[in-house]
Design a protein around this motif. Structure first.
Motif, PDB file in Angstrom:
ATOM      1  N   GLY A  31     157.631  98.778 -62.797  1.00  0.00           N
ATOM      2  CA  GLY A  31     157.686 100.209 -63.044  1.00  0.00           C
ATOM      3  C   GLY A  31     157.726 100.989 -61.756  1.00  0.00           C
ATOM      4  O   GLY A  31     157.617 100.424 -60.654  1.00  0.00           O
ATOM      5  N   GLU A  32     157.918 102.313 -61.923  1.00  0.00           N
ATOM      6  CA  GLU A  32     157.846 103.186 -60.757  1.00  0.00           C
ATOM      7  C   GLU A  32     156.986 104.392 -61.083  1.00  0.00           C
ATOM      8  O   GLU A  32     156.966 104.868 -62.226  1.00  0.00           O
ATOM      9  N   GLY A  33     156.267 104.824 -60.065  1.00  0.00           N
ATOM     10  CA  GLY A  33     155.366 105.956 -60.216  1.00  0.00           C
ATOM     11  C   GLY A  33     155.833 107.133 -59.381  1.00  0.00           C
ATOM     12  O   GLY A  33     156.337 106.931 -58.264  1.00  0.00           O
ATOM     13  N   THR A  34     155.663 108.336 -59.939  1.00  0.00           N
ATOM     14  CA  THR A  34     156.033 109.556 -59.226  1.00  0.00           C
ATOM     15  C   THR A  34     155.047 110.655 -59.626  1.00  0.00           C
ATOM     16  O   THR A  34     154.367 110.540 -60.644  1.00  0.00           O
ATOM     17  N   PHE A  35     154.989 111.676 -58.855  1.00  0.00           N
ATOM     18  CA  PHE A  35     154.316 112.929 -59.208  1.00  0.00           C
ATOM     19  C   PHE A  35     154.577 113.848 -58.019  1.00  0.00           C
ATOM     20  O   PHE A  35     154.771 113.351 -56.907  1.00  0.00           O
ATOM     21  N   PRO A  36     154.628 115.152 -58.235  1.00  0.00           N
ATOM     22  CA  PRO A  36     154.986 116.039 -57.113  1.00  0.00           C
ATOM     23  C   PRO A  36     154.048 115.915 -55.913  1.00  0.00           C
ATOM     24  O   PRO A  36     154.444 116.201 -54.788  1.00  0.00           O
ATOM     25  N   THR A  37     152.813 115.488 -56.172  1.00  0.00           N
ATOM     26  CA  THR A  37     151.792 115.480 -55.114  1.00  0.00           C
ATOM     27  C   THR A  37     151.660 114.137 -54.393  1.00  0.00           C
ATOM     28  O   THR A  37     150.808 114.004 -53.516  1.00  0.00           O
ATOM     29  N   GLY A 121     138.363 112.014 -70.642  1.00  0.00           N
ATOM     30  CA  GLY A 121     136.975 112.131 -70.185  1.00  0.00           C
ATOM     31  C   GLY A 121     136.776 111.545 -68.802  1.00  0.00           C
ATOM     32  O   GLY A 121     137.494 110.631 -68.396  1.00  0.00           O
ATOM     33  N   ASN A 122     135.777 112.069 -68.113  1.00  0.00           N
ATOM     34  CA  ASN A 122     135.370 111.556 -66.800  1.00  0.00           C
ATOM     35  C   ASN A 122     136.522 111.545 -65.796  1.00  0.00           C
ATOM     36  O   ASN A 122     136.672 110.595 -65.023  1.00  0.00           O
ATOM     37  N   ALA A 123     137.354 112.592 -65.830  1.00  0.00           N
ATOM     38  CA  ALA A 123     138.502 112.675 -64.918  1.00  0.00           C
ATOM     39  C   ALA A 123     138.302 113.854 -63.983  1.00  0.00           C
ATOM     40  O   ALA A 123     137.927 114.939 -64.423  1.00  0.00           O
ATOM     41  N   SER A 124     138.545 113.643 -62.674  1.00  0.00           N
ATOM     42  CA  SER A 124     138.372 114.765 -61.757  1.00  0.00           C
ATOM     43  C   SER A 124     139.594 115.682 -61.759  1.00  0.00           C
ATOM     44  O   SER A 124     139.456 116.884 -61.593  1.00  0.00           O
ATOM     45  N   ILE A 129     147.330 113.609 -71.004  1.00  0.00           N
ATOM     46  CA  ILE A 129     148.158 112.405 -70.801  1.00  0.00           C
ATOM     47  C   ILE A 129     149.027 112.218 -72.042  1.00  0.00           C
ATOM     48  O   ILE A 129     148.528 112.315 -73.171  1.00  0.00           O
ATOM     49  N   ALA A 130     150.311 111.968 -71.836  1.00  0.00           N
ATOM     50  CA  ALA A 130     151.223 111.669 -72.953  1.00  0.00           C
ATOM     51  C   ALA A 130     151.891 110.331 -72.662  1.00  0.00           C
ATOM     52  O   ALA A 130     152.331 110.077 -71.534  1.00  0.00           O
ATOM     53  N   ARG A 131     151.922 109.474 -73.692  1.00  0.00           N
ATOM     54  CA  ARG A 131     152.518 108.144 -73.524  1.00  0.00           C
ATOM     55  C   ARG A 131     153.584 107.963 -74.597  1.00  0.00           C
ATOM     56  O   ARG A 131     153.333 108.262 -75.763  1.00  0.00           O
ATOM     57  N   ALA A 132     154.762 107.457 -74.194  1.00  0.00           N
ATOM     58  CA  ALA A 132     155.839 107.183 -75.159  1.00  0.00           C
ATOM     59  C   ALA A 132     156.386 105.792 -74.907  1.00  0.00           C
ATOM     60  O   ALA A 132     156.748 105.448 -73.770  1.00  0.00           O
ATOM     61  N   PHE A 133     156.412 104.968 -75.963  1.00  0.00           N
ATOM     62  CA  PHE A 133     156.902 103.587 -75.882  1.00  0.00           C
ATOM     63  C   PHE A 133     158.160 103.472 -76.741  1.00  0.00           C
ATOM     64  O   PHE A 133     158.255 104.078 -77.814  1.00  0.00           O
ATOM     65  N   GLN A 134     159.088 102.630 -76.283  1.00  0.00           N
ATOM     66  CA  GLN A 134     160.330 102.444 -77.034  1.00  0.00           C
ATOM     67  C   GLN A 134     160.862 101.040 -76.752  1.00  0.00           C
ATOM     68  O   GLN A 134     160.850 100.595 -75.603  1.00  0.00           O
ATOM     69  N   MET A 135     161.329 100.361 -77.793  1.00  0.00           N
ATOM     70  CA  MET A 135     161.975  99.068 -77.586  1.00  0.00           C
ATOM     71  C   MET A 135     163.452  99.330 -77.277  1.00  0.00           C
ATOM     72  O   MET A 135     164.128 100.045 -78.012  1.00  0.00           O
ATOM     73  N   VAL A 136     163.935  98.737 -76.177  1.00  0.00           N
ATOM     74  CA  VAL A 136     165.334  98.896 -75.784  1.00  0.00           C
ATOM     75  C   VAL A 136     165.923  97.497 -75.602  1.00  0.00           C
ATOM     76  O   VAL A 136     165.556  96.787 -74.671  1.00  0.00           O
ATOM     77  N   ASP A 137     166.823  97.107 -76.519  1.00  0.00           N
ATOM     78  CA  ASP A 137     167.441  95.772 -76.472  1.00  0.00           C
ATOM     79  C   ASP A 137     166.388  94.677 -76.306  1.00  0.00           C
ATOM     80  O   ASP A 137     166.523  93.802 -75.449  1.00  0.00           O
ATOM     81  N   GLY A 138     165.321  94.745 -77.091  1.00  0.00           N
ATOM     82  CA  GLY A 138     164.287  93.700 -77.058  1.00  0.00           C
ATOM     83  C   GLY A 138     163.309  93.822 -75.907  1.00  0.00           C
ATOM     84  O   GLY A 138     162.398  93.006 -75.778  1.00  0.00           O
ATOM     85  N   GLU A 139     163.497  94.826 -75.050  1.00  0.00           N
ATOM     86  CA  GLU A 139     162.540  95.041 -73.958  1.00  0.00           C
ATOM     87  C   GLU A 139     161.677  96.259 -74.270  1.00  0.00           C
ATOM     88  O   GLU A 139     162.100  97.172 -74.988  1.00  0.00           O
ATOM     89  N   LEU A 140     160.472  96.245 -73.704  1.00  0.00           N
ATOM     90  CA  LEU A 140     159.522  97.331 -73.960  1.00  0.00           C
ATOM     91  C   LEU A 140     159.575  98.328 -72.808  1.00  0.00           C
ATOM     92  O   LEU A 140     159.317  97.955 -71.658  1.00  0.00           O
ATOM     93  N   SER A 141     159.950  99.570 -73.113  1.00  0.00           N
ATOM     94  CA  SER A 141     159.958 100.593 -72.066  1.00  0.00           C
ATOM     95  C   SER A 141     158.925 101.661 -72.418  1.00  0.00           C
ATOM     96  O   SER A 141     158.631 101.883 -73.596  1.00  0.00           O
ATOM     97  N   GLN A 145     153.263 110.532 -68.991  1.00  0.00           N
ATOM     98  CA  GLN A 145     153.250 111.835 -68.331  1.00  0.00           C
ATOM     99  C   GLN A 145     151.812 112.309 -68.226  1.00  0.00           C
ATOM    100  O   GLN A 145     150.981 111.942 -69.054  1.00  0.00           O
ATOM    101  N   MET A 146     151.562 113.116 -67.193  1.00  0.00           N
ATOM    102  CA  MET A 146     150.207 113.693 -67.111  1.00  0.00           C
ATOM    103  C   MET A 146     150.277 115.132 -66.634  1.00  0.00           C
ATOM    104  O   MET A 146     151.222 115.533 -65.953  1.00  0.00           O
ATOM    105  N   ALA A 147     149.275 115.895 -67.022  1.00  0.00           N
ATOM    106  CA  ALA A 147     149.041 117.224 -66.464  1.00  0.00           C
ATOM    107  C   ALA A 147     147.733 117.139 -65.690  1.00  0.00           C
ATOM    108  O   ALA A 147     146.793 116.477 -66.121  1.00  0.00           O
ATOM    109  N   THR A 148     147.722 117.779 -64.516  1.00  0.00           N
ATOM    110  CA  THR A 148     146.497 117.776 -63.698  1.00  0.00           C
ATOM    111  C   THR A 148     146.046 119.218 -63.480  1.00  0.00           C
ATOM    112  O   THR A 148     146.688 120.161 -63.948  1.00  0.00           O
ATOM    113  N   ILE A 149     144.975 119.364 -62.729  1.00  0.00           N
ATOM    114  CA  ILE A 149     144.483 120.717 -62.452  1.00  0.00           C
ATOM    115  C   ILE A 149     145.501 121.511 -61.632  1.00  0.00           C
ATOM    116  O   ILE A 149     145.471 122.730 -61.627  1.00  0.00           O
ATOM    117  N   THR A 150     146.434 120.795 -60.961  1.00  0.00           N
ATOM    118  CA  THR A 150     147.417 121.517 -60.130  1.00  0.00           C
ATOM    119  C   THR A 150     148.841 121.483 -60.682  1.00  0.00           C
ATOM    120  O   THR A 150     149.677 122.261 -60.244  1.00  0.00           O
TER     121      THR A 150
END
Ligand code: HEM
Length: 164
Positions: A31-37, A121-124, A129-141, A145-150
């Motif tokens: 996978g790859e991770g991103t966020f503006p910060t 809970g217990n997050a600074s 948090i939003a999670r979306a799963f989808q099967m694509v040609d037998g693979e799991l994708s 997404q997250m929203a933070t204080i900023t």
């Protein structure tokens, strides 16, 4: 003496779990991770969805590692509780100490699951948090997404995993 029968089939999943049986088993991918910060990063990941036929629940465990070095990164585990009406609730404990309660729905034919946090809970920094799963040609994708204080709700993770 008992006659040797045909090889035993794995028992059928619990009826509540059956619509999500496309998830069951072990998955591995990248996978790859991103966020503006933050600086973008790549990771390896393994996910296990397991269940016992007598329980209407799927156990979920996930671990990740740095793609370049194999060094452990984030890990999490929890329980998925699908209901026959197509709704679903999920609790997840993250290695960072954050706890999530997610609610959402699944589509057994499209093989998709969408979840929105009802409780984080217990997050600074994390608000949502939003999670979306989808099967694509037998693979799991999936996309997380997250929203933070900023920052408003936007992608943090996306990954593609093959069944192993
Ligand atoms: C950064 C939350 C999953 C790796 C962050 C930040 C937050 C966060 C709040 C800081 C953003 C900022 O300061 O503005 C979450 C949540 C996750 C999650 C809620 C799951 C729902 C993951 C996973 C990995 C990961 C699975 C690794 C595979 C990172 C890295 C950073 C980061 C490398 C930047 C450096 C750092 O702050 O440690 N994450 N994260 N995160 N996350 Fe995640």
């Amino acid at each position: 003496m008992e006659a040797a029968g045909p090889p035993t089939q794995p028992p059928a999943p619990h009826p509540s779990v059956a619509p999500l049986s496309f998830l069951l088993g072990k998955w591995r991918g990248e996978g790859e991770g991103t966020f503006p910060t933050i600086a973008p990063f790549r990771y390896g990941e393994e996910i296990l969805f397991s269940h016992h036929p007598s329980k209407p629940v799927i156990s979920y465990t996930q671990r990740t590692w740095k793609a370049a070095s194999g060094e452990p990164m984030h890990a999490e585990s929890g329980y998925w509780r699908p209901r026959p009406d197509g709704s679903l609730e999920v609790v997840i404990a993250q290695s960072t100490g954050l706890a999530e309660v997610q609610k959402g729905s699944y589509d057994a034919e499209k093989k998709t699951v969408t979840l929105q946090s009802e409780l984080v809970g217990n997050a600074s920094k994390v608000k949502q948090i939003a999670r979306a799963f989808q099967m694509v040609d037998g693979e799991l994708s999936y996309i997380v997404q997250m929203a933070t204080i900023t920052n408003s709700l936007q992608p943090h993770l996306k990954a593609l995993l093959k069944r192993i």
